[in-house]
Design a protein around this motif. Sequence first.
Motif, PDB file in Angstrom:
ATOM      1  N   SER A  50       0.873  -1.168   0.000  1.00 26.25           N
ATOM      2  CA  SER A  50       0.000   0.000   0.000  1.00 26.25           C
ATOM      3  C   SER A  50       0.912   1.221   0.000  1.00 26.25           C
ATOM      4  CB  SER A  50      -0.898  -0.009   1.242  1.00 26.25           C
ATOM      5  OG  SER A  50      -1.693   1.155   1.293  1.00 26.25           O
ATOM      6  N   VAL A  51       0.865   2.016  -1.071  1.00 23.49           N
ATOM      7  CA  VAL A  51       1.846   3.073  -1.277  1.00 23.49           C
ATOM      8  C   VAL A  51       1.179   4.446  -1.271  1.00 23.49           C
ATOM      9  CG1 VAL A  51       3.643   3.970  -2.800  1.00 23.49           C
ATOM     10  CG2 VAL A  51       3.272   1.500  -2.642  1.00 23.49           C
ATOM     11  N   VAL A  52       1.777   5.372  -0.529  1.00 21.86           N
ATOM     12  CA  VAL A  52       1.344   6.761  -0.508  1.00 21.86           C
ATOM     13  C   VAL A  52       2.414   7.583  -1.208  1.00 21.86           C
ATOM     14  CG1 VAL A  52       0.646   8.716   0.915  1.00 21.86           C
ATOM     15  CG2 VAL A  52       0.198   6.372   1.700  1.00 21.86           C
ATOM     16  N   SER A  53       2.054   8.191  -2.325  1.00 24.38           N
ATOM     17  CA  SER A  53       3.003   9.002  -3.079  1.00 24.38           C
ATOM     18  C   SER A  53       2.211   9.914  -3.991  1.00 24.38           C
ATOM     19  CB  SER A  53       3.949   8.130  -3.901  1.00 24.38           C
ATOM     20  OG  SER A  53       4.983   8.895  -4.488  1.00 24.38           O
ATOM     21  N   ASN A  54       2.784  11.059  -4.328  1.00 21.60           N
ATOM     22  CA  ASN A  54       2.057  12.004  -5.174  1.00 21.60           C
ATOM     23  C   ASN A  54       1.580  11.364  -6.463  1.00 21.60           C
ATOM     24  OD1 ASN A  54       1.230  14.805  -5.951  1.00 21.60           O
ATOM     25  ND2 ASN A  54       2.700  14.412  -7.580  1.00 21.60           N
ATOM     26  N   ASN A  55       2.396  10.500  -7.055  1.00 22.49           N
ATOM     27  CA  ASN A  55       2.020   9.813  -8.290  1.00 22.49           C
ATOM     28  C   ASN A  55       2.663   8.432  -8.283  1.00 22.49           C
ATOM     29  OD1 ASN A  55       4.540  11.444  -8.695  1.00 22.49           O
ATOM     30  ND2 ASN A  55       4.588  10.211 -10.566  1.00 22.49           N
ATOM     31  N   CYS A  56       2.528   7.716  -9.381  1.00 25.70           N
ATOM     32  CA  CYS A  56       3.038   6.342  -9.433  1.00 25.70           C
ATOM     33  C   CYS A  56       4.032   6.163 -10.570  1.00 25.70           C
ATOM     34  CB  CYS A  56       1.880   5.362  -9.564  1.00 25.70           C
ATOM     35  SG  CYS A  56       2.325   3.644  -9.183  1.00 25.70           S
ATOM     36  N   GLY A  57       4.844   7.200 -10.803  1.00 29.93           N
ATOM     37  CA  GLY A  57       5.856   7.091 -11.830  1.00 29.93           C
ATOM     38  C   GLY A  57       5.268   6.954 -13.224  1.00 29.93           C
ATOM     39  N   VAL A  58       6.041   6.374 -14.126  1.00 32.87           N
ATOM     40  CA  VAL A  58       5.585   6.086 -15.484  1.00 32.87           C
ATOM     41  C   VAL A  58       5.715   4.584 -15.713  1.00 32.87           C
ATOM     42  CG1 VAL A  58       6.087   8.372 -16.410  1.00 32.87           C
ATOM     43  CG2 VAL A  58       7.885   6.646 -16.403  1.00 32.87           C
ATOM     44  N   ASP A  59       5.361   4.127 -16.888  1.00 28.47           N
ATOM     45  CA  ASP A  59       5.256   2.686 -17.118  1.00 28.47           C
ATOM     46  C   ASP A  59       6.542   1.915 -16.832  1.00 28.47           C
ATOM     47  OD1 ASP A  59       2.484   2.214 -18.023  1.00 28.47           O
ATOM     48  OD2 ASP A  59       3.018   3.627 -19.580  1.00 28.47           O
ATOM     49  N   ASP A  60       7.709   2.527 -17.053  1.00 31.16           N
ATOM     50  CA  ASP A  60       8.957   1.786 -16.887  1.00 31.16           C
ATOM     51  C   ASP A  60       9.926   2.473 -15.937  1.00 31.16           C
ATOM     52  OD1 ASP A  60       9.519   3.946 -18.498  1.00 31.16           O
ATOM     53  OD2 ASP A  60      10.876   2.855 -19.826  1.00 31.16           O
ATOM     54  N   TRP A  61       9.413   3.350 -15.066  1.00 34.49           N
ATOM     55  CA  TRP A  61      10.314   4.084 -14.182  1.00 34.49           C
ATOM     56  C   TRP A  61       9.582   4.518 -12.915  1.00 34.49           C
ATOM     57  CZ3 TRP A  61      15.274   3.843 -14.380  1.00 34.49           C
ATOM     58  CH2 TRP A  61      16.087   4.765 -13.707  1.00 34.49           C
ATOM     59  N   GLY A  62      10.354   4.689 -11.856  1.00 36.51           N
ATOM     60  CA  GLY A  62       9.744   5.073 -10.591  1.00 36.51           C
ATOM     61  C   GLY A  62       8.895   3.946 -10.035  1.00 36.51           C
ATOM     62  N   LEU A  63       7.848   4.302  -9.311  1.00 37.27           N
ATOM     63  CA  LEU A  63       6.950   3.291  -8.748  1.00 37.27           C
ATOM     64  C   LEU A  63       6.263   2.474  -9.818  1.00 37.27           C
ATOM     65  CD1 LEU A  63       5.375   5.409  -5.856  1.00 37.27           C
ATOM     66  CD2 LEU A  63       6.788   3.351  -5.581  1.00 37.27           C
ATOM     67  N   GLY A  64       6.313   2.966 -11.062  1.00 41.85           N
ATOM     68  CA  GLY A  64       5.724   2.227 -12.173  1.00 41.85           C
ATOM     69  C   GLY A  64       6.308   0.841 -12.360  1.00 41.85           C
ATOM     70  N   VAL A  65       7.575   0.636 -11.958  1.00 40.06           N
ATOM     71  CA  VAL A  65       8.170  -0.700 -12.129  1.00 40.06           C
ATOM     72  C   VAL A  65       7.571  -1.686 -11.129  1.00 40.06           C
ATOM     73  CG1 VAL A  65      10.298   0.267 -13.071  1.00 40.06           C
ATOM     74  CG2 VAL A  65      10.164  -0.215 -10.616  1.00 40.06           C
ATOM     75  N   LEU A  66       7.253  -1.218  -9.929  1.00 43.90           N
ATOM     76  CA  LEU A  66       6.578  -2.090  -8.961  1.00 43.90           C
ATOM     77  C   LEU A  66       5.148  -2.371  -9.394  1.00 43.90           C
ATOM     78  CD1 LEU A  66       7.763  -0.537  -5.550  1.00 43.90           C
ATOM     79  CD2 LEU A  66       8.502  -2.710  -6.557  1.00 43.90           C
ATOM     80  N   LEU A  67       4.497  -1.348  -9.932  1.00 44.11           N
ATOM     81  CA  LEU A  67       3.126  -1.510 -10.408  1.00 44.11           C
ATOM     82  C   LEU A  67       3.057  -2.530 -11.537  1.00 44.11           C
ATOM     83  CD1 LEU A  67       0.216  -0.208 -10.090  1.00 44.11           C
ATOM     84  CD2 LEU A  67       0.829   1.119 -12.109  1.00 44.11           C
TER      85      LEU A  67
END
Length: 257
Positions: A50-67
């Motif tokens: 469960s993640v609290v962050s302003n956004n979730c990165g992009v498809d291949d970077w940032g939190l997007g890789v965990l997503l």
Amino acid sequence: MTLDKTVATPAGAVADIPDGASLAVGGFGLCGIPMVLIDALLERGVGDLSVVSNNCGVDDWGLGVLLAAGRIRKMTSSYVGENKEFERQYLSGELELELTPQGTLAEKLRAGGAGIAAFFTQTGVGTQVAEGGLPQRYGADGSIAVASAPKPVQTFTVRGEEHEFVLEEAITTDFALVHALKGDRHGNLVFDKSARNFSPLAAMAGRVCIAQVEELVEPGVLDPDAVHLPGIFVDRIVEVGTGIEKRIERRTVREGN
């Protein structure tokens, strides 16, 4: 608690984050995100986050890789654009989303770190933020499986005028992940310009804060007046070097440049 909070490796810094943990993650867009720590989590295979962050990165970077790897169960965010996989998971019912106005999200994190249980704000009054009904999770058939609940609204007199305010609860998480330009062994952190963004607030909200820094210095090197986040809020610090990759979400230049 030892004063030397350094950890040798990113993998060691996140080694005890379990499945099902809640995380507050610094960054705004792709600016100031703790990418090395995120990669270390991805490598560990931790899920149901469960993640609290302003956004979730992009498809291949940032939190997007965990997503993309299916590791995130719920996001509490303000901005969810620029990520097609986020849209797909949310609309298909795979991902729960708690949309929160950006300033409210920042204050919820700050309040959690300051030990304030809740606060009143005018932001969201008269909308589904206060009245409830925002889709948090969809069903496989496109119906709303989980909707946001109504929040208490109260009238206060401010500057001689009555206004309605909505009650917002503070946010605390099991862990926080942040990126800083410099830090010392005691955990004092200095952020680089706009990379400061949500990071100090996320750090405050986490019961265990893990910071990746580009440069680790000895205690006493940092000017106390230049410290953006005191080490009392930081539990672990790992040096990742200045050569780490940094991305720009959208680059805009004038014609001819």
